[in-house]
Design a protein around this motif. Structure first.
Motif, PDB file in Angstrom:
ATOM      1  N   LYS A   1       0.834  -1.198   0.000  1.00 24.40           N
ATOM      2  CA  LYS A   1       0.000   0.000   0.000  1.00 24.40           C
ATOM      3  C   LYS A   1       0.874   1.255   0.000  1.00 24.40           C
ATOM      4  O   LYS A   1       1.845   1.356   0.741  1.00 24.40           O
ATOM      5  CB  LYS A   1      -0.919   0.006   1.219  1.00 24.40           C
TER       6      LYS A   1
ATOM      7  N   TRP B   1       1.388   4.646   1.152  1.00 26.28           N
ATOM      8  CA  TRP B   1       0.922   5.579   2.170  1.00 26.28           C
ATOM      9  C   TRP B   1       1.377   7.015   1.905  1.00 26.28           C
ATOM     10  O   TRP B   1       0.641   7.968   2.158  1.00 26.28           O
ATOM     11  CB  TRP B   1       1.439   5.147   3.543  1.00 26.28           C
ATOM     12  N   THR B   2       2.606   7.148   1.413  1.00 24.05           N
ATOM     13  CA  THR B   2       3.169   8.484   1.244  1.00 24.05           C
ATOM     14  C   THR B   2       4.266   8.449   0.178  1.00 24.05           C
ATOM     15  O   THR B   2       4.774   7.378  -0.174  1.00 24.05           O
ATOM     16  CB  THR B   2       3.764   8.984   2.579  1.00 24.05           C
TER      17      THR B   2
END
Length: 281
Positions: free
Chosen positions: A211, A213-214
Protein backbone atom coordinates in the motif's frame (compact mmCIF):
# COMPACT_ATOMS: atom_id res chain seq x y z
CA UNK A 1 21.42 1.75 13.86
CA UNK A 2 18.80 -0.26 15.73
CA UNK A 3 20.37 -3.52 14.49
CA UNK A 4 23.80 -2.49 15.76
CA UNK A 5 22.36 -1.53 19.16
CA UNK A 6 20.69 -4.95 19.49
CA UNK A 7 23.93 -6.74 18.50
CA UNK A 8 26.00 -4.74 21.01
CA UNK A 9 23.41 -5.33 23.73
CA UNK A 10 23.45 -9.10 23.09
CA UNK A 11 27.26 -9.21 23.17
CA UNK A 12 27.46 -7.18 26.37
CA UNK A 13 24.86 -9.13 28.34
CA UNK A 14 25.30 -12.53 26.71
CA UNK A 15 26.29 -14.39 29.87
CA UNK A 16 23.59 -12.76 31.98
CA UNK A 17 20.93 -13.60 29.41
CA UNK A 18 22.08 -17.22 29.39
CA UNK A 19 21.80 -17.36 33.16
CA UNK A 20 18.30 -15.89 33.13
CA UNK A 21 17.25 -18.35 30.44
CA UNK A 22 18.60 -21.36 32.37
CA UNK A 23 16.91 -20.25 35.60
CA UNK A 24 13.60 -19.72 33.79
CA UNK A 25 13.86 -23.14 32.15
CA UNK A 26 14.55 -24.83 35.50
CA UNK A 27 11.54 -23.07 37.05
CA UNK A 28 9.31 -24.28 34.22
CA UNK A 29 10.52 -27.86 34.63
CA UNK A 30 10.17 -27.77 38.41
CA UNK A 31 6.75 -26.18 38.70
CA UNK A 32 4.91 -27.07 35.48
CA UNK A 33 3.78 -30.51 36.68
CA UNK A 34 2.39 -29.10 39.91
CA UNK A 35 0.74 -26.23 38.08
CA UNK A 36 -1.04 -28.48 35.59
CA UNK A 37 -1.93 -31.42 37.87
CA UNK A 38 -5.65 -31.61 38.57
CA UNK A 39 -8.45 -33.99 39.42
CA UNK A 40 -10.31 -35.92 36.71
CA UNK A 41 -13.41 -34.08 35.59
CA UNK A 42 -16.66 -35.00 33.89
CA UNK A 43 -18.24 -32.66 31.34
CA UNK A 44 -21.89 -33.03 30.39
CA UNK A 45 -22.62 -33.43 26.69
CA UNK A 46 -26.38 -33.68 26.96
CA UNK A 47 -28.84 -36.49 27.65
CA UNK A 48 -30.72 -39.23 25.83
CA UNK A 49 -33.47 -41.67 26.77
CA UNK A 50 -32.89 -45.38 27.38
CA UNK A 51 -35.39 -47.99 26.05
CA UNK A 52 -37.57 -47.56 29.17
CA UNK A 53 -37.66 -43.78 28.78
CA UNK A 54 -35.25 -43.00 31.63
CA UNK A 55 -32.76 -40.17 31.23
CA UNK A 56 -29.14 -41.17 30.47
CA UNK A 57 -26.30 -38.69 30.80
CA UNK A 58 -23.83 -38.23 27.94
CA UNK A 59 -20.47 -36.99 29.13
CA UNK A 60 -16.75 -36.76 28.48
CA UNK A 61 -14.47 -37.86 31.30
CA UNK A 62 -11.08 -36.10 31.21
CA UNK A 63 -7.88 -37.08 32.95
CA UNK A 64 -4.66 -35.14 33.40
CA UNK A 65 -2.39 -34.71 30.39
CA UNK A 66 0.19 -32.66 32.36
CA UNK A 67 2.04 -31.09 29.39
CA UNK A 68 -0.33 -32.07 26.57
CA UNK A 69 -4.08 -32.26 26.16
CA UNK A 70 -6.08 -34.09 28.81
CA UNK A 71 -6.92 -37.67 27.72
CA UNK A 72 -10.64 -38.28 27.39
CA UNK A 73 -13.26 -40.99 27.07
CA UNK A 74 -16.88 -40.60 26.07
CA UNK A 75 -19.28 -42.34 28.43
CA UNK A 76 -22.94 -42.83 29.28
CA UNK A 77 -24.19 -42.82 32.88
CA UNK A 78 -27.64 -43.67 34.19
CA UNK A 79 -29.51 -41.79 36.92
CA UNK A 80 -27.65 -43.80 39.59
CA UNK A 81 -24.25 -42.64 38.31
CA UNK A 82 -23.24 -46.06 36.99
CA UNK A 83 -21.14 -46.07 33.80
CA UNK A 84 -23.16 -47.92 31.17
CA UNK A 85 -20.71 -47.60 28.30
CA UNK A 86 -17.42 -45.89 27.54
CA UNK A 87 -15.06 -45.58 24.59
CA UNK A 88 -11.30 -46.18 24.46
CA UNK A 89 -9.23 -43.32 25.87
CA UNK A 90 -7.70 -40.89 23.37
CA UNK A 91 -6.52 -37.30 23.06
CA UNK A 92 -9.97 -36.29 21.80
CA UNK A 93 -13.27 -37.88 20.92
CA UNK A 94 -15.75 -36.65 18.32
CA UNK A 95 -19.32 -37.64 19.15
CA UNK A 96 -22.56 -37.91 17.23
CA UNK A 97 -25.09 -39.41 19.63
CA UNK A 98 -28.67 -38.15 19.15
CA UNK A 99 -30.34 -41.40 20.26
CA UNK A 100 -29.50 -44.61 22.11
CA UNK A 101 -30.08 -46.62 18.94
CA UNK A 102 -27.81 -44.32 16.92
CA UNK A 103 -24.84 -43.26 19.02
CA UNK A 104 -21.35 -42.98 17.54
CA UNK A 105 -18.00 -41.87 18.94
CA UNK A 106 -14.65 -41.38 17.20
CA UNK A 107 -11.62 -41.31 19.55
CA UNK A 108 -8.66 -39.71 17.78
CA UNK A 109 -5.18 -38.33 18.35
CA UNK A 110 -2.82 -35.83 16.77
CA UNK A 111 -1.44 -37.90 13.90
CA UNK A 112 -4.28 -39.58 12.05
CA UNK A 113 -7.79 -38.23 11.33
CA UNK A 114 -8.81 -41.57 9.79
CA UNK A 115 -9.92 -43.58 12.82
CA UNK A 116 -12.39 -46.34 13.58
CA UNK A 117 -15.85 -45.43 14.79
CA UNK A 118 -17.45 -46.90 17.89
CA UNK A 119 -21.17 -47.63 17.79
CA UNK A 120 -23.18 -47.98 20.98
CA UNK A 121 -24.30 -51.58 21.51
CA UNK A 122 -27.64 -50.52 22.99
CA UNK A 123 -29.18 -54.01 22.88
CA UNK A 124 -26.60 -55.51 25.25
CA UNK A 125 -26.40 -52.74 27.85
CA UNK A 126 -27.77 -53.17 31.35
CA UNK A 127 -29.54 -49.82 31.57
CA UNK A 128 -30.44 -50.36 35.25
CA UNK A 129 -26.87 -51.12 36.32
CA UNK A 130 -25.95 -49.80 39.71
CA UNK A 131 -29.50 -49.44 41.00
CA UNK A 132 -28.67 -51.62 43.97
CA UNK A 133 -25.88 -49.23 44.98
CA UNK A 134 -27.78 -46.08 45.80
CA UNK A 135 -24.98 -44.72 47.94
CA UNK A 136 -23.04 -42.59 45.48
CA UNK A 137 -21.20 -39.51 46.69
CA UNK A 138 -23.34 -36.45 47.29
CA UNK A 139 -21.33 -34.45 44.73
CA UNK A 140 -22.07 -36.98 41.97
CA UNK A 141 -25.78 -37.20 42.83
CA UNK A 142 -26.06 -33.42 42.83
CA UNK A 143 -24.20 -33.22 39.53
CA UNK A 144 -26.45 -35.80 37.88
CA UNK A 145 -29.63 -34.07 39.04
CA UNK A 146 -28.60 -30.47 38.42
CA UNK A 147 -28.93 -29.50 34.75
CA UNK A 148 -27.06 -26.24 35.38
CA UNK A 149 -23.93 -27.94 36.71
CA UNK A 150 -21.88 -28.79 33.63
CA UNK A 151 -18.53 -29.92 35.09
CA UNK A 152 -17.71 -32.15 38.05
CA UNK A 153 -14.17 -32.42 39.45
CA UNK A 154 -13.81 -35.46 41.69
CA UNK A 155 -11.04 -38.00 42.37
CA UNK A 156 -13.70 -40.72 42.68
CA UNK A 157 -14.30 -40.43 38.93
CA UNK A 158 -10.91 -42.08 38.33
CA UNK A 159 -8.40 -41.03 35.69
CA UNK A 160 -9.44 -42.42 32.29
CA UNK A 161 -5.82 -42.84 31.17
CA UNK A 162 -5.43 -45.59 33.77
CA UNK A 163 -8.47 -47.46 32.45
CA UNK A 164 -7.40 -49.93 29.78
CA UNK A 165 -10.79 -51.48 29.05
CA UNK A 166 -13.88 -50.05 27.42
CA UNK A 167 -17.39 -51.46 27.18
CA UNK A 168 -20.74 -50.88 25.57
CA UNK A 169 -19.32 -49.69 22.25
CA UNK A 170 -18.53 -51.84 19.20
CA UNK A 171 -15.62 -50.88 16.96
CA UNK A 172 -16.60 -50.30 13.31
CA UNK A 173 -13.47 -49.95 11.18
CA UNK A 174 -15.38 -49.04 8.01
CA UNK A 175 -16.51 -45.82 9.71
CA UNK A 176 -13.02 -44.36 9.19
CA UNK A 177 -14.33 -43.07 5.85
CA UNK A 178 -16.45 -40.43 7.60
CA UNK A 179 -14.22 -39.86 10.63
CA UNK A 180 -12.31 -36.84 9.14
CA UNK A 181 -15.59 -34.98 8.64
CA UNK A 182 -16.65 -35.43 12.26
CA UNK A 183 -13.17 -34.52 13.49
CA UNK A 184 -13.24 -31.31 11.42
CA UNK A 185 -16.55 -30.38 13.03
CA UNK A 186 -15.18 -31.31 16.46
CA UNK A 187 -12.20 -28.97 15.94
CA UNK A 188 -14.06 -26.38 13.88
CA UNK A 189 -13.37 -23.31 16.04
CA UNK A 190 -9.71 -24.21 16.61
CA UNK A 191 -9.16 -24.66 12.87
CA UNK A 192 -11.13 -21.49 12.07
CA UNK A 193 -8.89 -19.58 14.48
CA UNK A 194 -5.79 -21.02 12.78
CA UNK A 195 -7.27 -20.20 9.36
CA UNK A 196 -7.71 -16.53 10.35
CA UNK A 197 -4.22 -16.34 11.87
CA UNK A 198 -2.72 -17.67 8.64
CA UNK A 199 -4.50 -15.05 6.51
CA UNK A 200 -3.46 -12.08 8.66
CA UNK A 201 0.20 -11.94 7.40
CA UNK A 202 -1.02 -11.42 3.83
CA UNK A 203 -3.00 -8.39 4.97
CA UNK A 204 -0.01 -7.10 6.98
CA UNK A 205 2.25 -7.56 3.96
CA UNK A 206 -0.14 -5.57 1.80
CA UNK A 207 -0.58 -2.93 4.50
CA UNK A 208 3.13 -2.22 5.08
CA UNK A 209 4.85 -3.24 1.83
CA UNK A 210 2.32 -2.81 -0.99
CA UNK A 211 0.00 0.00 0.00
CA UNK A 212 1.29 3.47 -0.96
CA UNK A 213 0.92 5.58 2.17
CA UNK A 214 3.17 8.48 1.24
CA UNK A 215 5.71 9.74 -1.28
CA UNK A 216 8.14 10.85 1.45
CA UNK A 217 11.21 8.60 1.23
CA UNK A 218 12.15 8.87 4.92
CA UNK A 219 8.60 8.07 6.03
CA UNK A 220 8.47 5.14 3.61
CA UNK A 221 11.58 3.63 5.18
CA UNK A 222 10.13 4.06 8.66
CA UNK A 223 6.95 2.27 7.58
CA UNK A 224 9.00 -0.56 6.05
CA UNK A 225 11.10 -0.98 9.20
CA UNK A 226 8.03 -0.93 11.44
CA UNK A 227 6.26 -3.39 9.11
CA UNK A 228 9.24 -5.72 9.21
CA UNK A 229 9.25 -5.68 13.02
CA UNK A 230 5.51 -6.38 13.10
CA UNK A 231 5.89 -9.27 10.65
CA UNK A 232 8.79 -10.72 12.63
CA UNK A 233 6.88 -10.54 15.92
CA UNK A 234 3.78 -12.01 14.33
CA UNK A 235 5.82 -14.88 12.88
CA UNK A 236 7.13 -15.79 16.34
CA UNK A 237 3.62 -15.67 17.82
CA UNK A 238 2.28 -17.74 14.94
CA UNK A 239 4.87 -20.46 15.51
CA UNK A 240 3.97 -20.55 19.21
CA UNK A 241 0.28 -20.89 18.35
CA UNK A 242 1.09 -23.74 15.94
CA UNK A 243 2.92 -25.57 18.73
CA UNK A 244 0.00 -25.04 21.12
CA UNK A 245 -2.60 -26.18 18.58
CA UNK A 246 -0.53 -29.13 17.43
CA UNK A 247 0.98 -30.34 20.71
CA UNK A 248 -1.06 -28.98 23.62
CA UNK A 249 -4.43 -29.41 21.85
CA UNK A 250 -3.26 -32.48 19.89
CA UNK A 251 -5.05 -31.33 16.75
CA UNK A 252 -4.53 -33.82 13.90
CA UNK A 253 -1.69 -32.70 11.65
CA UNK A 254 -3.70 -33.29 8.47
CA UNK A 255 -6.51 -31.04 9.74
CA UNK A 256 -3.96 -28.33 10.56
CA UNK A 257 -2.49 -28.61 7.06
CA UNK A 258 -5.95 -28.32 5.49
CA UNK A 259 -6.66 -25.11 7.44
CA UNK A 260 -3.24 -23.64 6.62
CA UNK A 261 -3.37 -24.54 2.91
CA UNK A 262 -6.87 -23.07 2.54
CA UNK A 263 -5.71 -19.85 4.21
CA UNK A 264 -2.56 -19.65 2.06
CA UNK A 265 -4.63 -20.11 -1.08
CA UNK A 266 -7.07 -17.38 -0.08
CA UNK A 267 -4.28 -15.04 1.03
CA UNK A 268 -2.35 -15.52 -2.23
CA UNK A 269 -5.52 -14.77 -4.16
CA UNK A 270 -5.96 -11.57 -2.16
CA UNK A 271 -2.42 -10.37 -2.96
CA UNK A 272 -2.78 -11.25 -6.65
CA UNK A 273 -6.05 -9.33 -6.84
CA UNK A 274 -4.52 -6.24 -5.21
CA UNK A 275 -1.56 -6.46 -7.61
CA UNK A 276 -3.90 -6.49 -10.60
CA UNK A 277 -5.82 -3.53 -9.22
CA UNK A 278 -2.59 -1.59 -8.65
CA UNK A 279 -1.38 -2.42 -12.16
CA UNK A 280 -4.68 -1.33 -13.67
CA UNK A 281 -4.59 1.89 -11.67
Amino acid sequence: MIDMWIVNFMRKYKRRLKGVFIIALLCVLMFSAAAHAHRPYLVKEGTLADPSGQIVLKGKLYGDGIFSTDPVTFELRNRYGAVLANTPVADHVAVFCPHASFCWAFPYGSTNPFVSGYKLDSENIDWEAGSQHDNERESLRRYLNDSNEKILHDYDLNYPEFTKDHSGFIEVKKALVISPILILFDKFFVLLFLFILTIVPFFLYWLFFRKKWTSNGHLKRMILVFGGMVMLGYSVCYCIVLVIIGFTFSTPVLCVLVAVICALTLGSGFLNKTNRLNSAG
